[in-house]
Each structure stands twice: as C-alpha cells, then as structure tokens.
Write an enzyme that holds these catalytic residues in place. Structure first.
Site, PDB file in Angstrom:
ATOM      1  N   LYS A  69      27.926  20.464  24.095  1.00 59.09           N
ATOM      2  CA  LYS A  69      27.941  19.452  25.161  1.00 59.09           C
ATOM      3  C   LYS A  69      26.595  18.721  25.165  1.00 59.09           C
ATOM      4  O   LYS A  69      25.542  19.360  24.989  1.00 59.09           O
ATOM      5  CB  LYS A  69      28.180  20.155  26.495  1.00 59.09           C
ATOM      6  N   SER A 126      33.200  18.577  33.883  1.00 56.85           N
ATOM      7  CA  SER A 126      32.428  17.599  33.159  1.00 56.85           C
ATOM      8  C   SER A 126      32.350  17.856  31.651  1.00 56.85           C
ATOM      9  O   SER A 126      31.934  16.983  30.914  1.00 56.85           O
ATOM     10  CB  SER A 126      31.016  17.566  33.720  1.00 56.85           C
ATOM     11  N   SER A 151      33.110  23.095  35.719  1.00 61.42           N
ATOM     12  CA  SER A 151      33.037  22.145  34.596  1.00 61.42           C
ATOM     13  C   SER A 151      33.351  22.709  33.215  1.00 61.42           C
ATOM     14  O   SER A 151      33.472  21.949  32.265  1.00 61.42           O
ATOM     15  CB  SER A 151      31.657  21.481  34.558  1.00 61.42           C
TER      16      SER A 151
END
Ligand SMILES: [Mg+2]
Ligand SMILES: [Zn+2]
Lengths: 488, 475, 96
Positions: B71, B146, B170
């Site tokens: 990420k 997210s 997330s």
C-alpha cells in the site's frame, strides 16, 4: 477604609519559567547527536525533520536527568506521567506539534530555597529560524531559513510559583538554580548560548493584597543582567499603566536590552488554542524504584546544602560560603586545599577561613576566565603557601608575590621562596636591620620617646623596605619597642 | 506450454509458491517477472508505481522471493510514497518502513505501490488523488478502502499477496468487498514505523491474501518489537500456519448490535449460512451482548480525526512535498494544504480540530476515550464466555462508484462492524463467506489481543468448509 | 448545527483555506456527522477511565547512543525551496 489605590505602593509578583537544554548525547526523540555549532541541517534525520511515517522514541538519559532535576528540586515525582501533543504551526516546529507534557508532568510541588516549584516537565526544543535578510530572498519575498540541528534537543521546563518579589531576587534565585543544575552535570546552563533560557511572568498588586494581578510574560532574557533590567522595566511599565488609570493586559513581551524598550512579541490575530491531547506514539512514563534510586544516587551535594555546610562546619562567612558553593569548581578547589592542609601534618597549617580567603580573595582574581582545575596552582600548593604564612615562614606580602609566579608557571611555593630569597629574614639579620633603622631615624625615635606612638611607622617602613617585605610587621614593631625600652 | 506454465504459477497461493521455489521448481525472480508483467498491464487503477526488477532473494529465504504489493502508505527509501495524496506528489522518503524492510528481508520483495484512499481516509478508494480503483468483481463498483488498491490487486491476481493498513476497517472492509482474506492484527503486533500515520492509536498494518494460510505466513514475518516504534511488542511466539479443519468446542459469540439492524439482507443471509456451517463443524454460536459497540462509530469519528488532525499538520510545504502560496507564511500554510488535501482529508482535519479545540475537548475527545474504554470492557467480558466474536465484516457488499461520495455519514457506516475491534485494539480477520447477488460477502472473526493463531485456525477451518472459490480474474 | 464562524475558526486553526462553497458545504457535512457523534453524549460515562492507549506498556526508552544523521544534501533533497543550507520559508511576521 482602604487607601486610594493610586497612592499605595505596589508589590511586584514574579514567577519564572526556565527551559534547560539537557546535556545528553542525542536528541529527545531521535538518535541524532546534539549540535554544537555545526553547519546547518547536518544533525537531522527523518524523525527530527518530521517526515511522514516516523515515530518518536524517548531518550532514557533525558528521563534520568529530568528525574534528577525533579528530585534535586524536592518535587513529587508523578507515578505515571504522559506526553502530550501541543499543536501549533510554525516553521521551526516540523511536525506541527511539540511533544511536551501537559496535565501530568514528570514532577511537581517542589522548592529551591524560598521559591516553590510548580512543575518540572520534559519536552523537545524547536529548530532555529534564521532570518536571511535581503541576501536570502526567496522568490522575491524576504525569506527565512530553517536549521533543524537544534530541533528536538531535550529540554526540561521548570516553572516556579510566583514567589519572587523583585528583579534582584529573581536574578539571585536564578543563579542558585543555575549553580544547582551545573553541579548536577545535567546541562551546560549557558545563558548566552541558550542552554539555559528564562521567561518571567510579571504582575504587580497593591502591597499587602493577596490576589494576583494580570501578568505579562517577558520572553527569553539571555543573561542575568537582561533578566534583571527587563523585569525592572516591566514593573515600571505596569506601574505607569496602573497609576495612569489603565489596566495591564495579558500578553507576551520582548525586552530590548539595547534600548530598554518593551514591545509586544506576537500580534494576537487569534487566541492560542494548542489542542493538547495525549501523544499516541508514546507510552506513559512510570518511574520505577530502580530509576528513582539511580537518579537519587547520581545527585551530588547541591550548592544550597554545601553553602550551609561550609558555613556551619568550617565557620566561613555566609558570603564566602555561598561563593564557594555556587561556583562548584572553586568549592572543590577549596575543599581539596583544606584536605591538603589537614593532611600536611608538620608545622602550623592554615585554617579553613584563611584558606577560603586565599581562594576567594587571592586566587580568583589571578584565575581570570579559567577554571581553577585548569590553573597551574594546585590546591596542595596553595595550602602549603598559606601554611607557611601561618607559620610565619613567609610574610603575607611575599606570599602574594609567590602566588603571582605560581599562577603563571605553577611550582612549589617553598622552592620558589628559597629561589627568590623571599623567606622571612632570620632573627640576627633582622636584628641588625632594625638596629640600623633606629640609628638612621633619630627624629622618629625622639617622637616615640615623647609619646607619639605613631612615629614607629617610619622605622617599620624602613625595615620593610630594607627586607623587601620579608619581615612580619608585628614582629618588627615588637623588636623596635623592645630596643627603645631597653635603651631608654 | 509456456502460457500454461505461467498461468499455473500465477494461480498458486503465496504459500504454495514458496514451497515450489524451495523445491527448485520455480524461482522467485520468474514469479516476480510474471506478476510484474500482469501488474504493468492492469486497468483497475490498483497500482501507483511498480518496481523495475526484483531484488536478489536467496531461494531458501522463508518467503522465497514471492513478490508483495505494498500500500502506498508505506515509506520506501527513494521510491515515490504519496499516501494517495497530492500533497506528497513526487515525495521520495529517505528511509524505509520497518514492515516493508522485514518482509523484504524474509524474501518478499516489493512488486509495487498500491492505490489507496488519501491518507487512508475512506472506505471506497474514491478519495485517492490518483484516481479510483475498480472492483475486479464488477468494475462499476468500489473495491472498498482505504487499502482498495491492495485488495483489488490480490483479488484480480495482479499480486500474490499484499499489505495494507487498518485504522477502522481499512484492511478488512476492502478484503470483504473484494472476496479475499484480510487480517487486522493486535495493536502493537506490527511496527508502525514508516507507515504514514492516519490515527496513531488505531493504525495497524495487516496482510491481504488469497487464503488464510497466506495471511498467517505473511503475518509471521511482519510481527515483532521494533526499537523505532515505542508502541510495538514482541509477539508471544512464532505464528504457526493454521491446520484446523473442525471447530469442535470453539465458542463463537454473535453480537446483536453488529448482526442486525443496518446490515443488508443479502449480507445477513450469508452470515446466517456461515453460522450454520460453524455449527456443522462442531462449533457453538451464541448471542453475546456488546452494548457499547453501537457507539463505536461515533467514538471513532472523534478519536481518529482528532489524531489525524495533528498527524497531518506536518504537511506544510516546508521540508518536503508540494508548496503553494503567494509569499507570506500564512498563505504558504493555508494554500499548500488547501491545494494539497482532498475533500475527505479536509473534512477529517476540520472534525478533529473542532473536537480538540478549546471548550469541546471533554464533550468530544474525553467522552470518546471513555466510550473506547467501555467497548474494550465489552469485549473483555465477551471473551470470558466465548472464544471468538463473529460478525459480518461490512454491512453491505461493494457499492457503486460515486454512490456514497456525497454523503460522508453513509460512507462512514460501511465500517460500522469493523471499528469496535480497532478501538479495542484486538485482532480480527475477514474471510469470504459467500456471494450475495454475485458479490462477495466477508465474515469477521475477532479474538482477544494476541489471539491471531486461534483466529487464523478457526478461519482456516471455516474457509475450507465454505469453499469460496471466487477468482474473478480467471473468469 | 455548526455555524459558519466556527467553520472559519476551525479552518484557521488547521491552516486550511476554504472557498465560500467549501465553507457552506463543510458546515452542513460536519453538522450531520456531529449529530451522529453527539449520541455518545447520552451515555452514562461518569467514573469511566479514558483510554488513550490499549497497550499495557510503560517506560519504553531508548539508550542515549548517537546514530548517523542524514547527509545534508539528502535532508534538503525533498525541500520545495532549499536556501542557504536550510529550508526556505517566508519570514513569519505576524504569524505565530
Ligand atoms: Mg515549554
Ligand atoms: Zn534526528
């Protein structure tokens, strides 16, 4: 019925906030070495530059020093204290918040001398904002440049209660605090270099009233002289405001030591709202027994206690005791000299009072700016010299000449006295010189015989000139009187 | 022949690939190249940056060289790291996050950086400054957020596995919406150093994988105390790979607060099927009250924005990242931040700043912290009676792109079931429980702190019984 | 309901410049979120300790041993406006 306020004398009420840079090797929350005038931005890392994703880690030595300070100031150590974030934007604050302590500081409720300590807490220093001036213009605008070398230096903030009543008292107390911190070895405590910084909260109130007036905060006075002058100027300013029918407003002020002017430091376009909340990147500090006893064991005898001991045990005058205690290195020198004198054994030795006088009155001016440890004069040598004076092996004035030499080249006082022929004139030599002086000062002899005792001075003077000070004045007087009595 | 061999290699779970590599039947470098090519041709918007080539990994490294999608919230030295924000456009950190470093050292080299909601604030990946990510199950729908890029990449077979971060769901919620496995570890199990912070007391890094075994394997190499993170702890023991196939004697608690009102009927249907499956495997499911979890979302939307408002103050245009303004200091700050941050980030900064501001602290922040205490107590009490708490991961399946962007609160509600575990700091996993209208539904299992091995074991047994075979990219 | 003035005050504290349109929208959006949040006001929380940390940790300390700092070039490499060996900023003036 109370007097009209304008006619009553005002009493200043002063509290101090002191920031002490700790003498650790690394910064408060990262492993960067502390900076001592290196090129800008050569002591930084992602942590102290506030890069994305970094986390602070607490310097154990800073905690240790802070605990020492808390204990030295007689504070209660919080069983569990927290770090908070103090939020505001400024270019010298890389994260947009300062990690500090808020509602539960490391230590509180102590005292140093007559002044109560409100709190002692740990925090990180800001970076340095250098106003670049015209040469540093950035995109046409007058710019500044941020140097993050200092950013993150460990600080202990010490806040006093408003217990001081004059600028002189404030300055005197700050000297005690400085001597104390210096003795503990936790900081360089250099005001000019900023390792000890002092803000003063000043208010005034009609004498005898208990409630506090509105205070103004005087920022960053970087010497004792400025601190004293700044507070005096602020007291005068507040009196003028109040006597003129005005009221003092709470604000942050800057004292200009050159002009003596006081000006408001910040434009108050918005009230400060620091939005403190517990720093989630750090865990609580809960000093263990081991941490506390280690801090306690590291405490040396502190200046206030030392002054008391020197006064009580060695019967020094209070002023002398304080001088020796507040200048720790001088006190160490003195105590080493006392130990040398006591261990010397043979012959007359100088007592502590005499030694104290030799150190504070004679040695100090000969040291100039150097510390006693760097002087060629050793405590043993000074004790020996003072002992020879006490034993009347050398006169006071000849001994001072010897000290002049020792202060430059060192050396053994006894050898120097022999080498330079500064020892006391021997009895037969002195007797001959006294006889000669009596012979050559018939007029003075006449006056003495007719009752003018003071005329003896002329004969003593002649003897001292002849011996180049190698005689004891009292002894010479005694010999003159003896001769004149016997003859008459 | 070559095409079949590569398809076969790409179809392997990470753990299976590690075994092949160890046996000398496959090389990490080969696998890296295959994924590198696939990811280079993707059109989901999952990746923001791709590594050129794999670092040299010894074949006997525990993770064999199986590449990892990371990420973009993790700092990697010299590699663009934006956290999905315009304000960090072009930023190349001078250091690498501990989690990334540890995984690389264990033999999982970085394949690339994945798209995400800006500063991890969002539940749909629509808050990225670099465009949305499409859900591989239905490109009109969001992948969740997210960690949307990481979840979509794993679900679409663009990467064998990935790491993301979970502050209030997330990792779990996008795993749920993409039909993969996502684990949010115990707070403190994995170092946060180098993870661009959203809400420090909640953020935790976790794996997103194709199955439970992969999650355990990756997690094993992420954990441990880091001297750079004061809030990290040593993991009590090495994380075992899960083996359980039955759930005999395992007690599950289903809290009515998180399994009733507000949950889509299709999601509830899958949830209830899984409940039955658990019982078939010998487990027991009972209702268990978590009365304060209903207030979890409210507390979370005070605490997380409050911490975020401070964490995001460093983006000021002085030391890195973008800068705007007309020459005075106030405009440098205000315009850099106005241009650099997107709408959701601004909303959270506003919310957090408001909640901490003078006069409001006690009513908001102070109360939220106390709600947090009550929620943690609820869980503690529950774990006296049951081993694991069972809930749907998200109240809904993947929603349509743009469907919730104009209503922040409806967006926030997609983390309703995930937030309480974050507040309590306890571990939770999301595994696929089945499909609803052709879209995956995630099931969440949560346990006490450091109970990941137990959670992974139960999830493993359940995973086998459910037999979820969703691989949208093979369709 | 959060007022326009409060929006502007908070935006200033957070150093966010908001357009007219954003101020309006922010007031509405924040109000709706705050309405939800304010439900925690109904809970009985007297005597409940606040949790700022879920961890049982205390006294996590680092030894006072220096580590290498960044070379200055690297420290300044990301700076939007490096100047004179440092990070250039407009002079503070009244800001602070
Ligand atoms: Mg301070
Ligand atoms: Zn540093």
């Amino acid at each position: 019925m109370p007097e009209p306020v304008a006619d009553r004398p005002y009493e200043p009420v002063i509290g101090l906030e002191i920031h002490v840079q700790l003498a650790t090797r690394t910064k408060m929350f990262c492993g960067c070495a502390l900076s001592f005038g290196e090129e800008p931005n050569t002591r930084t890392c992602p942590v102290c530059l506030g890069h994305p994703g970094v986390l602070p880690t607490v310097n154990a030595q800073a905690v240790h020093f802070a605990l020492m300070i808390g204990l030295a100031l007689g504070c209660e150590i919080a069983p569990r204290s927290l770090f908070h974030r103090k939020n505001y934007f400024y270019p010298d604050l890389p994260k947009g918040y300062q990690i500090s302590q808020y509602d539960v500081p490391l230590a509180r409720n102590g005292a140093l001398g007559d002044v109560r300590i409100h709190r002692v807490h740990l925090e990180e220093d800001a970076a340095k904002l250098v106003h670049a001036g015209a040469s540093g213009r950035i995109h046409g605008a007058a710019g500044s440049v941020v140097d993050f070398n200092r950013g993150g230096t460990p600080l202990v903030e010490i806040v006093t209660e408003p217990d001081l009543r004059s600028a002189a008292e404030a300055s005197e107390w700050l000297r005690l605090l400085r001597a104390t911190l210096r003795r503990m070895g936790v900081s360089d405590v250099n005001m000019e270099e900023g390792s000890l910084r002092c803000d003063a909260n000043v208010s005034i109130r009609p004498a005898g009233e208990a409630t506090l007036g509105t205070k103004a905060e005087l920022k960053n006075m970087n010497s004792f002289r400025f601190l004293q002058r700044g507070i005096d100027a602020e007291i005068a300013r507040q009196e003028q405001v109040v006597r003129g029918g005005g009221t003092v407003t709470q604000e942050t002020l800057h004292f200009d030591p050159v002009t003596g002017d006081i000006s408001s430091l910040r434009s108050k376009e918005e009230a400060h709202d620091y939005r403190y909340f517990p720093e989630p990147d750090l865990v609580p500090l809960a000093p263990t027994e081991a941490m506390l006893s280690r801090a306690d064991d590291a405490l040396p005898e502190l200046p206030a206690a030392r002054a008391e001991r020197l006064e009580r045990d060695l019967e020094l005058a209070p002023e002398t005791a304080r001088l020796l205690a507040f200048r720790g290195e001088l006190g160490d020198f003195f105590e080493a000299a006392v130990a040398a004198a006591n261990g010397g054994g043979d012959g007359a030795v100088a007592g502590p009072r005499a030694l104290a006088s030799w150190v504070t009155v004679e040695l100090v001016p000969r040291l100039g700016d150097t510390e006693p440890t760097e002087s060629p004069v050793t405590p043993e040598a000074l004790a020996k010299l003072a002992g020879m004076v006490s034993a009347k092996a050398v006169s006071q004035s000849a001994a001072k000449q010897v000290l002049d030499v020792m202060a430059i080249d060192g050396g053994d006082p006894e050898a120097l006295i022999v080498e330079r022929g500064l020892g006391m004139a021997a009895a037969d030599e002195l007797g001959a010189i006294v006889d000669g002086a009596i012979e050559q000062n018939a007029a003075a002899v006449e006056q003495i015989r007719s009752g003018n005792e003071k005329a003896i001075g002329a004969i003593v003077g002649a003897v001292m000139r002849e011996t180049k000070g190698r005689a004891d004045g009292g002894e010479v007087q005694r010999m003159i009187r003896q001769r004149l009595t016997v003859d008459g | 022949m070559a095409a079949r061999a590569s398809d076969e290699a790409l179809s392997l779970t990470a753990a299976a690939a590690v075994e092949r590599i160890a046996a000398g039947e496959l090389s990490g470098a080969e696998l890296f190249d295959l994924y590198r090519e696939r990811a280079g041709n993707e059109d989901l918007g999952a990746f923001l940056w791709l590594s050129e080539a794999a670092a040299d990994v010894p074949a006997d490294a525990p993770l064999g060289g199986v590449p990892l999608a990371v990420k973009d919230v993790f700092c990697v030295e010299g590699v663009p790291s934006t956290a999905g924000s315009r304000i960090l456009h072009g930023y190349r950190p001078p250091y690498t996050a501990t989690a990334v470093e540890r995984l690389a050292a264990a033999g999982a080299p970085m394949l690339g950086k994945t798209n995400m909601d800006e500063f991890a604030m969002g539940s749909s990946n629509e808050n990225s400054a670099y465009g949305p990510v499409a859900n591989p199950w239905d490109r009109e729908r969001v992948p969740g957020g997210s960690s949307g890029g990481s979840a979509a990449a794993v679900a679409a077979g663009l990467a064998p596995w990935a790491i993301g971060t979970d502050t209030g769901g997330s990792v779990r919620q996008p795993a749920s919406l993409c039909g993969i496995v996502g684990l949010k570890p115990t707070y403190g199990a994995v170092s946060r150093y180098g993870m661009i912070a959203f809400a420090s007391s909640l953020d935790q890094c976790g794996p997103l994988t194709r199955d439970v075994t992969d999650a355990a394997l990756l997690f094993r190499h992420m954990v441990g105390c880091d001297p750079c993170d004061s809030t990290s702890l040593d993991y009590p023991a090495e994380v075992p790979l899960p083996t359980a196939e039955r759930l005999d004697g395992v007690r599950f608690g289903a809290p009515p607060e998180l399994t009733g009102e507000g949950i889509e009927p299709g999601v509830l249907e899958v949830f209830n099927r899984v409940r039955t499956t658990i019982e078939e495997l010998g487990g027991e499911v009972e209702d268990i009250a978590l009365p304060h979890t209903a207030h979890g979302l409210a507390a979370y939307y005070v605490l997380a924005p409050a911490e975020a408002s401070a964490n995001l103050s460093r983006y000021d245009g002085v030391r890195y990242g973008m800068r705007a303004g007309d020459g005075d200091l106030l405009s440098l700050y205000e315009e850099t931040r106005a241009e650099g941050f997107g709408d959701e980030v601004k909303r959270r900064i506003m919310l957090g700043t408001y909640a901490l501001s003078s006069g409001y602290y006690e009513a908001y922040y102070g109360r939220a912290q106390r709600v947090r205490t009550k929620i943690a107590e609820d869980f503690r009490a529950a774990f006296e009676r049951v081993d694991l708490v069972l809930t749907p991961t998200s109240p809904s399946v993947a929603f349509r792109l743009g469907e919730r962007t104009s209503d922040p609160l409806s967006m926030y509600l997609s983390d309703y079931c995930a937030v309480p575990m974050s507040l309590a700091g306890i571990p939770a996993i999301s595994i696929p429980g089945g499909l609803s209208d052709g879209l995956p539904v995630g099931i969440q299992l949560a346990g006490p702190a450091f109970s990941e091995p137990r959670i992974l074991d139960a999830a493993h047994a359940l995973e086998r019984a459910v037999g979820f075979t969703g691989e949208p990219w093979r369709a | 309901m959060i007022e326009r003035d409060q929006v502007l005050h908070v935006a200033r504290l957070g150093r966010l410049k908001l357009s007219e349109e954003e101020v309006e929208r922010m007031a509405l959006e924040l109000s709706s979120v705050l309405d939800h949040i304010e439900k925690i006001g109904e809970l009985q929380l007297d005597g409940v300790e606040p949790t700022s940390h879920v961890l049982p940790l205390e006294n996590v300390l680092r030894d006072d041993v220096p580590r290498a700092s960044l070379p200055r070039d690297r420290a300044l490499a990301e700076a939007p406006e490096p100047a004179g060996g440092g990070f250039g900023v407009p002079s503070p003036g009244g800001e602070g």
